[in-house]
Motif scaffolding. Structure first.
Motif, PDB file in Angstrom:
ATOM      1  N   HIS A   1      36.721 -64.194 129.168  1.00 26.07           N
ATOM      2  CA  HIS A   1      36.685 -64.421 130.612  1.00 26.07           C
ATOM      3  C   HIS A   1      37.918 -63.789 131.259  1.00 26.07           C
ATOM      4  CE1 HIS A   1      39.297 -67.958 129.727  1.00 26.07           C
ATOM      5  NE2 HIS A   1      39.783 -67.704 130.929  1.00 26.07           N
ATOM      6  N   LEU A   2      37.852 -63.614 132.562  1.00 26.93           N
ATOM      7  CA  LEU A   2      38.971 -63.100 133.351  1.00 26.93           C
ATOM      8  C   LEU A   2      39.436 -64.181 134.292  1.00 26.93           C
ATOM      9  CD1 LEU A   2      37.862 -59.535 134.565  1.00 26.93           C
ATOM     10  CD2 LEU A   2      39.477 -60.110 132.773  1.00 26.93           C
ATOM     11  N   SER A   3      40.709 -64.167 134.609  1.00 26.15           N
ATOM     12  CA  SER A   3      41.228 -65.072 135.629  1.00 26.15           C
ATOM     13  C   SER A   3      42.285 -64.357 136.445  1.00 26.15           C
ATOM     14  CB  SER A   3      41.807 -66.345 134.990  1.00 26.15           C
ATOM     15  OG  SER A   3      42.865 -66.011 134.123  1.00 26.15           O
ATOM     16  N   SER A   4      42.373 -64.764 137.696  1.00 27.99           N
ATOM     17  CA  SER A   4      43.379 -64.225 138.603  1.00 27.99           C
ATOM     18  C   SER A   4      43.614 -65.237 139.704  1.00 27.99           C
ATOM     19  CB  SER A   4      42.913 -62.898 139.220  1.00 27.99           C
ATOM     20  OG  SER A   4      43.861 -62.464 140.182  1.00 27.99           O
ATOM     21  N   SER A   5      44.841 -65.358 140.129  1.00 30.97           N
ATOM     22  CA  SER A   5      45.155 -66.229 141.262  1.00 30.97           C
ATOM     23  C   SER A   5      45.563 -65.394 142.468  1.00 30.97           C
ATOM     24  CB  SER A   5      46.259 -67.224 140.878  1.00 30.97           C
ATOM     25  OG  SER A   5      47.420 -66.510 140.477  1.00 30.97           O
TER      26      SER A   5
ATOM     27  N   SER B   1      24.643 -50.441 134.609  1.00 30.23           N
ATOM     28  CA  SER B   1      25.619 -51.301 135.279  1.00 30.23           C
ATOM     29  C   SER B   1      27.031 -50.867 134.913  1.00 30.23           C
ATOM     30  CB  SER B   1      25.421 -52.755 134.869  1.00 30.23           C
ATOM     31  OG  SER B   1      25.745 -52.923 133.519  1.00 30.23           O
ATOM     32  N   LEU B   2      27.766 -50.458 135.900  1.00 28.89           N
ATOM     33  CA  LEU B   2      29.155 -50.073 135.703  1.00 28.89           C
ATOM     34  C   LEU B   2      30.039 -51.213 136.190  1.00 28.89           C
ATOM     35  CD1 LEU B   2      31.323 -47.955 135.042  1.00 28.89           C
ATOM     36  CD2 LEU B   2      31.092 -47.153 137.392  1.00 28.89           C
ATOM     37  N   VAL B   3      30.997 -51.638 135.366  1.00 24.74           N
ATOM     38  CA  VAL B   3      31.917 -52.712 135.728  1.00 24.74           C
ATOM     39  C   VAL B   3      33.309 -52.120 135.879  1.00 24.74           C
ATOM     40  CG1 VAL B   3      32.925 -54.923 135.042  1.00 24.74           C
ATOM     41  CG2 VAL B   3      30.558 -54.394 134.448  1.00 24.74           C
ATOM     42  N   THR B   4      33.931 -52.353 137.032  1.00 29.82           N
ATOM     43  CA  THR B   4      35.306 -51.916 137.259  1.00 29.82           C
ATOM     44  C   THR B   4      36.108 -53.105 137.792  1.00 29.82           C
ATOM     45  OG1 THR B   4      34.787 -51.141 139.499  1.00 29.82           O
ATOM     46  CG2 THR B   4      34.685 -49.515 137.721  1.00 29.82           C
ATOM     47  N   VAL B   5      37.406 -53.095 137.523  1.00 28.55           N
ATOM     48  CA  VAL B   5      38.287 -54.161 138.005  1.00 28.55           C
ATOM     49  C   VAL B   5      39.464 -53.544 138.739  1.00 28.55           C
ATOM     50  CG1 VAL B   5      37.643 -55.811 136.210  1.00 28.55           C
ATOM     51  CG2 VAL B   5      39.539 -54.276 135.818  1.00 28.55           C
ATOM     52  N   ALA B   6      39.976 -54.279 139.703  1.00 30.23           N
ATOM     53  CA  ALA B   6      41.171 -53.866 140.434  1.00 30.23           C
ATOM     54  C   ALA B   6      42.004 -55.112 140.696  1.00 30.23           C
ATOM     55  CB  ALA B   6      40.796 -53.192 141.752  1.00 30.23           C
ATOM     56  N   GLY B   7      43.272 -55.036 140.394  1.00 34.81           N
ATOM     57  CA  GLY B   7      44.152 -56.174 140.632  1.00 34.81           C
ATOM     58  C   GLY B   7      44.837 -56.620 139.358  1.00 34.81           C
ATOM     59  N   SER B   8      45.313 -57.855 139.397  1.00 35.90           N
ATOM     60  CA  SER B   8      46.135 -58.387 138.296  1.00 35.90           C
ATOM     61  C   SER B   8      45.365 -59.404 137.473  1.00 35.90           C
ATOM     62  CB  SER B   8      47.408 -59.018 138.869  1.00 35.90           C
ATOM     63  OG  SER B   8      47.066 -60.022 139.819  1.00 35.90           O
ATOM     64  N   TRP B   9      44.235 -59.010 136.951  1.00 30.94           N
ATOM     65  CA  TRP B   9      43.400 -59.893 136.147  1.00 30.94           C
ATOM     66  C   TRP B   9      44.015 -60.141 134.777  1.00 30.94           C
ATOM     67  CZ3 TRP B   9      39.516 -62.368 138.382  1.00 30.94           C
ATOM     68  CH2 TRP B   9      38.983 -61.832 139.536  1.00 30.94           C
ATOM     69  N   SER B  10      43.856 -61.371 134.272  1.00 29.43           N
ATOM     70  CA  SER B  10      44.310 -61.726 132.927  1.00 29.43           C
ATOM     71  C   SER B  10      43.084 -61.989 132.062  1.00 29.43           C
ATOM     72  CB  SER B  10      45.170 -62.990 132.965  1.00 29.43           C
ATOM     73  OG  SER B  10      46.319 -62.771 133.732  1.00 29.43           O
ATOM     74  N   PRO B  11      42.884 -61.162 131.017  1.00 30.24           N
ATOM     75  CA  PRO B  11      41.724 -61.387 130.160  1.00 30.24           C
ATOM     76  C   PRO B  11      42.003 -62.425 129.075  1.00 30.24           C
ATOM     77  CG  PRO B  11      42.874 -59.420 129.451  1.00 30.24           C
ATOM     78  CD  PRO B  11      43.606 -59.936 130.660  1.00 30.24           C
ATOM     79  N   THR B  12      40.998 -63.190 128.743  1.00 29.54           N
ATOM     80  CA  THR B  12      41.009 -64.044 127.561  1.00 29.54           C
ATOM     81  C   THR B  12      39.853 -63.560 126.720  1.00 29.54           C
ATOM     82  OG1 THR B  12      41.890 -65.916 128.781  1.00 29.54           O
ATOM     83  CG2 THR B  12      40.799 -66.404 126.692  1.00 29.54           C
ATOM     84  N   TYR B  13      40.133 -63.205 125.482  1.00 30.52           N
ATOM     85  CA  TYR B  13      39.124 -62.541 124.673  1.00 30.52           C
ATOM     86  C   TYR B  13      39.018 -63.190 123.307  1.00 30.52           C
ATOM     87  CZ  TYR B  13      36.214 -58.454 123.793  1.00 30.52           C
ATOM     88  OH  TYR B  13      35.158 -57.621 123.560  1.00 30.52           O
ATOM     89  N   TYR B  14      37.824 -63.357 122.813  1.00 29.60           N
ATOM     90  CA  TYR B  14      37.484 -63.928 121.503  1.00 29.60           C
ATOM     91  C   TYR B  14      37.685 -65.437 121.414  1.00 29.60           C
ATOM     92  CZ  TYR B  14      37.647 -59.084 119.830  1.00 29.60           C
ATOM     93  OH  TYR B  14      37.453 -57.754 119.666  1.00 29.60           O
ATOM     94  N   THR B  15      38.190 -66.076 122.432  1.00 29.15           N
ATOM     95  CA  THR B  15      38.455 -67.515 122.333  1.00 29.15           C
ATOM     96  C   THR B  15      37.904 -68.304 123.505  1.00 29.15           C
ATOM     97  OG1 THR B  15      40.606 -67.236 123.407  1.00 29.15           O
ATOM     98  CG2 THR B  15      40.567 -67.174 120.989  1.00 29.15           C
ATOM     99  N   SER B  16      37.187 -67.682 124.397  1.00 30.01           N
ATOM    100  CA  SER B  16      36.712 -68.357 125.593  1.00 30.01           C
ATOM    101  C   SER B  16      35.325 -68.957 125.383  1.00 30.01           C
ATOM    102  CB  SER B  16      36.646 -67.354 126.749  1.00 30.01           C
ATOM    103  OG  SER B  16      36.167 -67.980 127.910  1.00 30.01           O
ATOM    104  N   THR B  17      35.046 -70.014 126.107  1.00 31.98           N
ATOM    105  CA  THR B  17      33.722 -70.617 126.075  1.00 31.98           C
ATOM    106  C   THR B  17      32.832 -69.853 127.045  1.00 31.98           C
ATOM    107  OG1 THR B  17      34.783 -72.732 125.721  1.00 31.98           O
ATOM    108  CG2 THR B  17      32.473 -72.778 126.333  1.00 31.98           C
ATOM    109  N   SER B  18      32.191 -68.823 126.568  1.00 33.05           N
ATOM    110  CA  SER B  18      31.258 -68.039 127.383  1.00 33.05           C
ATOM    111  C   SER B  18      30.343 -67.282 126.432  1.00 33.05           C
ATOM    112  CB  SER B  18      32.005 -67.069 128.304  1.00 33.05           C
ATOM    113  OG  SER B  18      32.530 -65.984 127.572  1.00 33.05           O
ATOM    114  N   PRO B  19      29.247 -66.744 126.939  1.00 37.00           N
ATOM    115  CA  PRO B  19      28.322 -66.033 126.046  1.00 37.00           C
ATOM    116  C   PRO B  19      28.960 -64.870 125.283  1.00 37.00           C
ATOM    117  CG  PRO B  19      27.205 -66.586 128.054  1.00 37.00           C
ATOM    118  CD  PRO B  19      28.654 -66.925 128.265  1.00 37.00           C
ATOM    119  N   ASP B  20      29.972 -64.206 125.829  1.00 42.20           N
ATOM    120  CA  ASP B  20      30.612 -63.111 125.082  1.00 42.20           C
ATOM    121  C   ASP B  20      32.034 -63.460 124.639  1.00 42.20           C
ATOM    122  OD1 ASP B  20      31.986 -62.950 127.453  1.00 42.20           O
ATOM    123  OD2 ASP B  20      31.685 -60.815 127.724  1.00 42.20           O
ATOM    124  N   LEU B  21      32.370 -64.754 124.680  1.00 40.59           N
ATOM    125  CA  LEU B  21      33.658 -65.278 124.223  1.00 40.59           C
ATOM    126  C   LEU B  21      34.849 -64.731 125.003  1.00 40.59           C
ATOM    127  CD1 LEU B  21      33.080 -65.222 120.361  1.00 40.59           C
ATOM    128  CD2 LEU B  21      32.694 -67.089 121.957  1.00 40.59           C
TER     129      LEU B  21
END
Length: 167
Positions: A107-111, A85-105
């Motif tokens: 998440h990404l967000s973009s408006s 599985s290859l994951v690529t992103v395009a655009g203006s995503w904002s990562p939240t890392y080590y502090t998010s409520t998710s299985p890998d802590l």
């Protein structure tokens, strides 16, 4: 010298692995929890997953994460087996890392409409579940098919099953 501690606590694990080894139906779910040594599949988690797949068969892709440490998109979480599985992103995503409520802590967000996260996965897949924190709409499609929209509601960690997974 004994190199395994607490083996007596793994009765259920040993039972399921034995069933898999003799061809019986069994499911063993493994979560590797840790820091960058666990996150980086080149260290120990990738070889462990590869060994289990070789010995017991491939039960599926597992978790695929979309986040990355701030300023380091080359370290996108992806999966334990990037060859699958290859994951690529395009655009203006904002990562939240080590502090998010998710299985890998993370998440990404973009408006920004049109920002993309692309996961190139295995040819066959029986289910895809998106973990999200609610708010907004995502559009997804399989291969080059038609787009499907999903409204993400709630404010805590939620899941939505993505429909019409191709065979």
């Amino acid at each position: 010298k004994r190199y395994t501690w607490g083996l007596e606590y793994l009765r259920e694990t040993r039972q399921r692995l034995r069933k898999l080894a003799i061809g019986d139906s069994a499911t063993l779910t493994i979560a590797l929890i840790g820091d960058s040594w666990t996150h980086n599949y080149l260290r120990y988690s990738g070889p462990v997953a590869s060994n289990l797949k070789t010995t017991y068969g491939n039960a599926g892709l597992g978790w695929v994460g979309f986040s990355w440490p701030s300023g380091l998109p080359v370290l996108i979480n992806g999966s334990i087996d990037p060859a699958s599985s290859l994951v690529t992103v395009a655009g203006s995503w904002s990562p939240t890392y080590y502090t998010s409520t998710s299985p890998d802590l993370g998440h990404l967000s973009s408006s920004t409409a049109g920002d993309l996260v692309t996961v190139t996965g295995p040819a066959s897949c029986s289910a895809v579940v998106l973990f999200h924190r609610g708010g907004g709409v995502v559009r997804y499609r399989w291969n080059s098919g038609a787009w499907t929209s999903a409204t993400l509601s709630g404010s805590t960690l939620q899941t939505v099953s993505l429909a019409s997974v191709p065979a």
